[in-house]
Enzyme design. Structure first.
Site, PDB file in Angstrom:
ATOM      1  N   PHE A  84      11.454   0.616   6.254  1.00 58.31           N
ATOM      2  CA  PHE A  84      11.413  -0.569   5.908  1.00 58.31           C
ATOM      3  C   PHE A  84      12.873  -1.571   5.463  1.00 58.31           C
ATOM      4  CE2 PHE A  84      11.183  -1.686   2.477  1.00 58.31           C
ATOM      5  CZ  PHE A  84      10.935  -1.117   0.970  1.00 58.31           C
ATOM      6  N   LYS A  96       3.496   1.610  -1.197  1.00 55.95           N
ATOM      7  CA  LYS A  96       4.299   2.060  -3.400  1.00 55.95           C
ATOM      8  C   LYS A  96       2.981   2.894  -3.569  1.00 55.95           C
ATOM      9  CE  LYS A  96       8.138  -1.212  -3.149  1.00 55.95           C
ATOM     10  NZ  LYS A  96       8.308  -2.673  -4.063  1.00 55.95           N
ATOM     11  N   HIS A 137      15.794   6.057  -3.959  1.00 48.99           N
ATOM     12  CA  HIS A 137      15.591   5.174  -5.877  1.00 48.99           C
ATOM     13  C   HIS A 137      13.985   5.265  -5.956  1.00 48.99           C
ATOM     14  CE1 HIS A 137      14.957   2.756  -2.355  1.00 48.99           C
ATOM     15  NE2 HIS A 137      15.435   1.523  -3.016  1.00 48.99           N
ATOM     16  N   ARG A 138      13.712   4.623  -5.359  1.00 49.75           N
ATOM     17  CA  ARG A 138      12.696   4.428  -6.453  1.00 49.75           C
ATOM     18  C   ARG A 138      11.317   6.013  -6.080  1.00 49.75           C
ATOM     19  NH1 ARG A 138      10.622  -0.198  -3.670  1.00 49.75           N
ATOM     20  NH2 ARG A 138      10.834   1.224  -1.455  1.00 49.75           N
ATOM     21  N   ASP A 179      10.666  -3.351  -9.187  1.00 48.68           N
ATOM     22  CA  ASP A 179      11.429  -4.253  -8.800  1.00 48.68           C
ATOM     23  C   ASP A 179      12.305  -3.566  -8.090  1.00 48.68           C
ATOM     24  OD1 ASP A 179      12.087  -7.051  -7.657  1.00 48.68           O
ATOM     25  OD2 ASP A 179      13.710  -7.331  -9.216  1.00 48.68           O
ATOM     26  N   SER A 180      13.235  -3.599  -6.628  1.00 50.72           N
ATOM     27  CA  SER A 180      14.247  -2.835  -6.269  1.00 50.72           C
ATOM     28  C   SER A 180      14.837  -3.637  -5.172  1.00 50.72           C
ATOM     29  CB  SER A 180      13.213  -2.009  -5.145  1.00 50.72           C
ATOM     30  OG  SER A 180      12.753  -2.596  -4.200  1.00 50.72           O
ATOM     31  N   LYS A 195       0.957  -1.168   0.090  1.00 45.87           N
ATOM     32  CA  LYS A 195       0.042   0.187  -0.131  1.00 45.87           C
ATOM     33  C   LYS A 195       0.425   1.141   0.012  1.00 45.87           C
ATOM     34  CE  LYS A 195      -4.331  -1.358   2.024  1.00 45.87           C
ATOM     35  NZ  LYS A 195      -4.367  -2.839   1.574  1.00 45.87           N
TER      36      LYS A 195
HETATM   37  P1  IMP Z   1      10.751  -5.445  -3.837  1.00 42.29           P
HETATM   38  O1  IMP Z   1      11.168  -4.481  -5.029  1.00 42.29           O
HETATM   39  O2  IMP Z   1       9.577  -4.301  -3.307  1.00 42.29           O
HETATM   40  O3  IMP Z   1      10.037  -6.890  -3.745  1.00 42.29           O
HETATM   41  O4  IMP Z   1      12.287  -5.139  -2.770  1.00 42.29           O
HETATM   42  C1  IMP Z   1      12.798  -5.633  -2.824  1.00 42.29           C
HETATM   43  C2  IMP Z   1      13.671  -6.333  -1.414  1.00 42.29           C
HETATM   44  O5  IMP Z   1      14.789  -4.420  -1.565  1.00 42.29           O
HETATM   45  C3  IMP Z   1      12.472  -5.059  -0.029  1.00 42.29           C
HETATM   46  O6  IMP Z   1      11.946  -6.248   0.210  1.00 42.29           O
HETATM   47  C4  IMP Z   1      13.409  -4.928   0.986  1.00 42.29           C
HETATM   48  O7  IMP Z   1      14.500  -6.240   0.670  1.00 42.29           O
HETATM   49  C5  IMP Z   1      15.427  -4.089  -0.039  1.00 42.29           C
HETATM   50  N1  IMP Z   1      14.752  -3.447  -0.489  1.00 42.29           N
HETATM   51  C6  IMP Z   1      14.141  -2.034  -1.460  1.00 42.29           C
HETATM   52  N2  IMP Z   1      13.651  -1.037  -1.309  1.00 42.29           N
HETATM   53  C7  IMP Z   1      14.250  -0.627  -0.429  1.00 42.29           C
HETATM   54  C8  IMP Z   1      14.617   0.449   0.729  1.00 42.29           C
HETATM   55  O8  IMP Z   1      13.807   1.398  -0.631  1.00 42.29           O
HETATM   56  N3  IMP Z   1      14.360   0.632   1.230  1.00 42.29           N
HETATM   57  C9  IMP Z   1      14.687  -0.410   2.228  1.00 42.29           C
HETATM   58  N4  IMP Z   1      14.890  -1.992   1.864  1.00 42.29           N
HETATM   59  C10 IMP Z   1      14.376  -2.077   0.465  1.00 42.29           C
END
Ligand code: IMP
Length: 198
Positions: free
Chosen positions: A153, A13, A181-182, A70-71, A11
């Site tokens: 988080f 995001k 980044h996001r 994806d991050s 939520k």
């Molecule tokens: P997803 O792209 O939401 O699946 O994120 C992949 C994983 O990268 C997350 O579960 C976190 O472990 C890590 N991650 C991605 N963005 C962040 C952030 O902004 N802060 C902390 N961890 C992050």
């Protein structure tokens, strides 16, 4: 008005992308709001592959323009691990207090100049007519020597931002989104959508 599905169950995001696209004539729906329950297996080796796979699979089910992200965290000293495996590192259900403590332990005697790291975010867009676009951005920082802060988080409590002089978990959501980044990748995607939807 164009309906856009954002392929996430998170939520936070949805709130972030909705705020960034607020001045465009679009409506952003989460997968739940769109009634889509399928799980896409993230088996790519790059952020871009995983993001595009999610966007395309959900677009095929929804028939609507779909965005997916994806991050993850790349730590240079660990050869860019955990990278695309960030959420699966030490097991999906392992608490981040444990994951973060393990990373601090691995980097225990590593000097500051070798503790460089970055969060990477890739956002993909899959259009129903077959067009595909994607963009990526990062936030550079270092892995600190301790865990600090209670906001955010994941790996935020061990990621120190030299720009802010603070750990990411010490920043408010607005402060983090402005440099993250996001946040940066989502603002790039907004420019792409402006081009593609005109
Ligand atoms: P997803 O792209 O939401 O699946 O994120 C992949 C994983 O990268 C997350 O579960 C976190 O472990 C890590 N991650 C991605 N963005 C962040 C952030 O902004 N802060 C902390 N961890 C992050």
């Amino acid at each position: 008005m164009e309906t856009i599905i954002f392929a996430t169950k998170n939520k936070g995001k949805i709130r972030e992308i909705t705020a960034i696209l607020a001045d465009m004539d679009v409506k952003v729906l989460s997968m739940e709001e769109a009634g889509i329950t399928i799980d896409v297996v993230e088996d790519g080796t790059t952020f871009a592959e995983n993001a595009m796979k999610k966007a395309e699979e959900i677009m095929k089910v929804s028939g609507k323009l779909t965005l997916a992200d994806d991050s993850g965290l790349e730590i240079d000293y660990l050869d860019k691990a955990p990278g695309v495996y960030s959420s699966r590192f030490m097991g999906e259900d392992t608490p981040y207090t444990v994951k973060n403590a393990a990373i601090l332990e691995k980097l225990k005697d590593v000097p500051e100049e070798k503790r460089t790291a970055r969060f990477v975010s890739c956002i993909a867009a899959a259009f129903p007519d077959g067009r595909k676009r994607s963009c990526q951005d990062t936030i550079e920082g270092i892995i600190g020597y301790e865990s600090k802060g209670s906001n955010g988080f994941g790996y935020d409590p061990i990621f120190f931002s030299p720009e802010k002089g603070k750990y990411l978990a010490e920043l408010s959501a607005e402060e983090k989104n402005a440099i993250s980044h996001r946040g940066k990748a989502l603002r790039k995607m907004k420019e792409i959508l402006k081009e593609e939807l005109c």
